[in-house]
Design an enzyme around this catalytic site. Structure first.
Site, short mmCIF file in Angstrom:
data_model
loop_
_atom_site.label_atom_id
_atom_site.label_comp_id
_atom_site.label_asym_id
_atom_site.label_seq_id
_atom_site.Cartn_x
_atom_site.Cartn_y
_atom_site.Cartn_z
N CYS A 22 -4.42 -1.87 -2.01
CA CYS A 22 -4.46 -0.18 -2.14
C CYS A 22 -5.44 -0.13 -3.50
CB CYS A 22 -2.88 0.13 -2.81
SG CYS A 22 -3.13 2.10 -3.54
N ASN A 23 -6.69 0.67 -3.14
CA ASN A 23 -7.54 0.67 -4.04
C ASN A 23 -7.36 1.54 -5.41
OD1 ASN A 23 -10.40 -0.58 -2.91
ND2 ASN A 23 -9.23 0.36 -1.29
N CYS A 51 -11.27 2.66 0.15
CA CYS A 51 -9.57 2.90 0.34
C CYS A 51 -9.12 2.17 1.50
CB CYS A 51 -9.19 4.56 0.75
SG CYS A 51 -7.69 4.86 1.34
N THR A 52 -8.24 1.50 1.40
CA THR A 52 -7.85 0.53 2.55
C THR A 52 -7.33 1.24 3.92
OG1 THR A 52 -5.77 0.34 1.78
CG2 THR A 52 -7.11 -1.26 1.07
N HIS A 53 -6.97 2.52 3.73
CA HIS A 53 -6.77 3.44 4.99
C HIS A 53 -8.24 3.63 5.83
CE1 HIS A 53 -3.06 4.85 3.24
NE2 HIS A 53 -2.46 5.19 4.33
N GLU A 103 -2.35 8.87 8.26
CA GLU A 103 -0.52 8.91 8.25
C GLU A 103 -0.19 9.55 9.19
OE1 GLU A 103 1.39 6.76 6.42
OE2 GLU A 103 -0.28 5.75 5.52
N ASP A 118 1.04 -1.10 -0.12
CA ASP A 118 -0.07 -0.01 0.07
C ASP A 118 0.98 1.16 -0.18
OD1 ASP A 118 -2.37 1.60 0.40
OD2 ASP A 118 -2.02 1.80 2.45
N SER A 119 0.39 2.33 -0.14
CA SER A 119 1.04 3.53 0.04
C SER A 119 1.56 3.82 1.34
CB SER A 119 0.39 4.84 -0.40
OG SER A 119 -0.87 4.82 0.27
N1 DGL Z 1 -4.81 2.92 0.68
C1 DGL Z 1 -4.81 3.31 -0.68
C2 DGL Z 1 -5.98 3.13 -1.32
O1 DGL Z 1 -6.77 2.18 -1.07
C3 DGL Z 1 -4.13 4.57 -1.00
C4 DGL Z 1 -4.31 6.05 -0.39
C5 DGL Z 1 -3.53 6.84 -0.84
O2 DGL Z 1 -2.41 6.97 -0.74
O3 DGL Z 1 -4.04 8.12 -1.12
O4 DGL Z 1 -6.43 3.73 -2.18
#
Ligand code: DGL
Length: 279
Positions: A89-90, A198-200, A166, A26-27
């Site tokens: 990561c979506n 988004c996985t976050h 983050e 992921d990011s």
């Molecule tokens: N967690 C990631 C996602 O699911 C990346 C979010 C990001 O870095 O902007 O999209």
């Protein structure tokens, strides 16, 4: 120390054997929500986790940038002899999954199709919150409507969420304030289901739950993503049944201490984190 080089000519998995590891990326800390599901559903697997924290957020970047980053990460995971990559990561899944699946011979699992399939089973009036890039791609909307065109889907881009998560600001009052703004148009449509696109975002559950009517179901695609990965491992005969897995190894492109601190707050354990140098 590890080297993360740009996409090289080595595009195929060197091993692809059941006792090899699974790479998850992921990011940043978003993919930890997928990692938790992997720990539940695939406890016998060895995992390497990569967070591209030097380049987070991905959600406001262009497709060419994301494609370059994802190529670099998958190439590095192949050097670590991963047998499968889970794109936790979506944004990457929405924009570049098909491209890298065509380039690399290793199985690569994304989030959009499993998440959309789960969403279509759950709701009729579905809200999707996601990064600006994921929303602009319409990936969730198209995938849900392809499954059932009678479902209604509304999407909202939430550019402030990833930086707040983050920075460990989940419980900051500002996060609740911005969340209220993002959810308002979805609540106005009387959604019955909210998808974390988004996985976050599952890290925000304590905040979001308070802002949503109790009738709105929250869907984290992670469970379906890992179920898809499990099916693929079974089909390919790649499930690790032979040896004890190693403890999950964590790698980041940014500051290992920052990631360890966030992981401590989000997962309740302090991982050992190694920096990977980008070249
Ligand atoms: N967690 C990631 C996602 O699911 C990346 C979010 C990001 O870095 O902007 O999209």
């Amino acid at each position: 120390m590890s080297q993360l080089s740009s996409a090289s000519s080595t595009l195929s998995a060197p091993l692809g054997v059941p006792n090899a590891c699974i790479g998850i990326f992921d990011s940043g800390v978003g993919g930890l929500t997928v990692l938790s599901q992997v720990a539940r559903q695939l406890p016998n697997e060895s995992i390497i986790y990569f967070g591209d924290t030097a380049r987070v957020p991905y959600g406001t970047r262009s497709r060419p940038e994301i494609l370059q980053f994802v190529r670099e990460i998958i190439s590095w995971m192949l050097q670590q002899q991963a047998k499968m990559v889970i794109m936790a990561c979506n944004t990457s899944s929405a924009l570049v999954l098909k491209a890298v699946q065509a380039e690399f011979s290793i199985p690569i699992v994304g989030t959009i199709l499993p998440g959309s399939t789960a969403a279509a089973k759950l709701g009729r009036r579905i809200g999707v919150i996601a990064t600006p890039a994921t929303v602009a791609s319409n990936a969730y909307k198209q995938a849900i409507l392809a499954i059932d065109p009678t479902i209604q889907v509304w999407q909202v881009a939430c550019p402030e969420f990833v930086p707040l998560i983050e920075q460990n600001r989940v419980l900051d009052p500002y996060t609740a304030q911005i969340a209220q703004q993002y959810l308002a148009p979805l609540l106005a449509q009387q959604i019955d289901t909210l998808v974390y696109g988004c996985t976050h975002y599952p890290h925000l559950e304590p905040v979001l739950r308070l802002l949503l009517p109790p009738t709105v179901k929250l869907l984290d695609p992670a469970m379906a993503v890992v179920a898809t990965a499990t099916q693929q491992l079974d089909l390919l005969g790649l499930k690790n049944t032979a040896i004890s897995p190693f403890a999950t190894r964590f790698y980041v492109s940014g500051c290992p201490q920052n990631f360890a601190q966030s992981a401590q707050l989000l997962l309740g354990c302090t991982p050992v984190v190694e920096k990977v140098f980008l070249t």
